[in-house]
Enzyme design. Structure first.
Site, mmCIF file in Angstrom:
data_model
loop_
_atom_site.group_PDB
_atom_site.id
_atom_site.type_symbol
_atom_site.label_atom_id
_atom_site.label_comp_id
_atom_site.label_asym_id
_atom_site.label_seq_id
_atom_site.Cartn_x
_atom_site.Cartn_y
_atom_site.Cartn_z
ATOM 1 N N GLY A 45 -46.927 -39.395 19.730
ATOM 2 C CA GLY A 45 -45.781 -38.724 20.324
ATOM 3 C C GLY A 45 -45.185 -37.739 19.338
ATOM 4 O O GLY A 45 -45.308 -37.918 18.119
ATOM 5 N N GLN A 50 -39.278 -31.939 15.497
ATOM 6 C CA GLN A 50 -40.238 -32.334 14.451
ATOM 7 C C GLN A 50 -41.158 -31.193 14.031
ATOM 8 O O GLN A 50 -41.860 -31.307 13.025
ATOM 9 C CB GLN A 50 -41.081 -33.522 14.922
ATOM 10 C CG GLN A 50 -40.277 -34.808 15.061
ATOM 11 C CD GLN A 50 -41.179 -35.949 15.465
ATOM 12 O OE1 GLN A 50 -41.464 -36.118 16.644
ATOM 13 N NE2 GLN A 50 -41.650 -36.714 14.498
ATOM 14 N N CYS A 87 -43.306 -42.982 12.253
ATOM 15 C CA CYS A 87 -42.933 -41.674 12.789
ATOM 16 C C CYS A 87 -43.680 -40.601 12.012
ATOM 17 O O CYS A 87 -43.840 -40.712 10.791
ATOM 18 C CB CYS A 87 -41.425 -41.474 12.642
ATOM 19 S SG CYS A 87 -40.847 -39.881 13.245
ATOM 20 N N LEU A 88 -44.113 -39.573 12.703
ATOM 21 C CA LEU A 88 -44.820 -38.479 12.032
ATOM 22 C C LEU A 88 -43.926 -37.774 11.015
ATOM 23 O O LEU A 88 -44.423 -37.139 10.082
ATOM 24 C CB LEU A 88 -45.337 -37.477 13.072
ATOM 25 C CG LEU A 88 -46.453 -38.035 13.975
ATOM 26 C CD1 LEU A 88 -46.686 -37.119 15.160
ATOM 27 C CD2 LEU A 88 -47.736 -38.226 13.192
ATOM 28 N N HIS A 129 -38.297 -43.238 21.731
ATOM 29 C CA HIS A 129 -38.332 -42.724 20.354
ATOM 30 C C HIS A 129 -38.239 -41.193 20.355
ATOM 31 O O HIS A 129 -37.487 -40.612 19.566
ATOM 32 C CB HIS A 129 -39.636 -43.221 19.701
ATOM 33 C CG HIS A 129 -39.897 -42.756 18.304
ATOM 34 N ND1 HIS A 129 -40.087 -43.632 17.251
ATOM 35 C CD2 HIS A 129 -40.047 -41.508 17.777
ATOM 36 C CE1 HIS A 129 -40.319 -42.925 16.139
ATOM 37 N NE2 HIS A 129 -40.317 -41.644 16.438
ATOM 38 N N GLU A 130 -38.978 -40.544 21.279
ATOM 39 C CA GLU A 130 -38.965 -39.069 21.311
ATOM 40 C C GLU A 130 -37.631 -38.525 21.802
ATOM 41 O O GLU A 130 -37.129 -37.529 21.273
ATOM 42 C CB GLU A 130 -40.099 -38.524 22.184
ATOM 43 C CG GLU A 130 -41.511 -38.880 21.743
ATOM 44 C CD GLU A 130 -41.786 -38.717 20.262
ATOM 45 O OE1 GLU A 130 -41.129 -37.881 19.604
ATOM 46 O OE2 GLU A 130 -42.638 -39.451 19.749
ATOM 47 N N HIS A 133 -35.273 -38.403 19.072
ATOM 48 C CA HIS A 133 -35.445 -37.240 18.193
ATOM 49 C C HIS A 133 -34.648 -36.045 18.717
ATOM 50 O O HIS A 133 -34.104 -35.259 17.939
ATOM 51 C CB HIS A 133 -36.919 -36.824 18.108
ATOM 52 C CG HIS A 133 -37.717 -37.579 17.074
ATOM 53 N ND1 HIS A 133 -37.377 -37.600 15.751
ATOM 54 C CD2 HIS A 133 -38.860 -38.319 17.177
ATOM 55 C CE1 HIS A 133 -38.274 -38.326 15.069
ATOM 56 N NE2 HIS A 133 -39.181 -38.778 15.921
HETATM 57 NI NI NI Z 1 -40.882 -39.891 15.443
#
Ligand code: NI
Length: 163
Positions: A45, A50, A87-88, A129-130, A133
């Protein structure tokens, strides 16, 4: 085109992203770039902030098909599920987070059509989660017990935890 992933603690990850008035060719290109960037790591995701774009746009793929949503909004949720998230934008950090187990999310697809997605389990976790963000939250904000936050080798993180 692959984009550079913004890393915590960048202030960009703490801003509220703006609603998309209309999906334009530029937004479609951004969505494709985000999907490519997410798959390249790989992760499951990714949200606009991000990649440095403060727009309400998310992409996800847990292996059951690609999902792209503009202006995603959580309209219903039920149940609880704990999942070890990463998380990325926070490579090498993971922790258990409790979120709703079943969610309904509304938004716009890339043709500006309203869509509604009902999701459970991992996909429900990813969507919450997204959306976080887009509102300036990262998963460690949702951790109940800070002592459960673990540092792991960034390249040893399972793909399914990179949300
Ligand atoms: Ni994340």
């Amino acid at each position: 085109m692959k984009r550079k992933i913004v890393r915590f603690p960048s202030p960009l990850l703490r801003k509220k992203a703006k609603a998309i008035k209309r999906v334009t060719p530029e937004i479609r290109k951004l969505a494709n770039d985000m999907m490519e960037t997410m798959h390249a790591v790989p992760g499951v995701g990714l949200a606009g902030p991000q990649v440095g774009e403060l727009l309400r746009l998310i992409v996800a793929d847990i292996g059951a098909g690609e999902i792209i949503l503009a202006n995603p909004k959580l309209v219903n949720k039920k149940g609880k599920r704990e999942y070890v998230e990463g998380c990325l934008s926070l490579p090498g950090v993971e922790a258990p987070v409790t979120r709703a187990d079943c969610v309904v999310v509304k938004g716009l697809d890339l043709d500006n059509q309203p869509v509604e997605i009902a999701a459970e389990g991992l996909m429900a976790t990813v969507l919450q989660h997204e959306i976080d963000h887009l509102d300036g939250f990262v998963f460690i904000d949702r951790v109940e017990d800070p002592s459960t936050i673990k540092h792991v080798a960034a390249n040893k993180e399972p793909k399914e935890t990179l949300i």
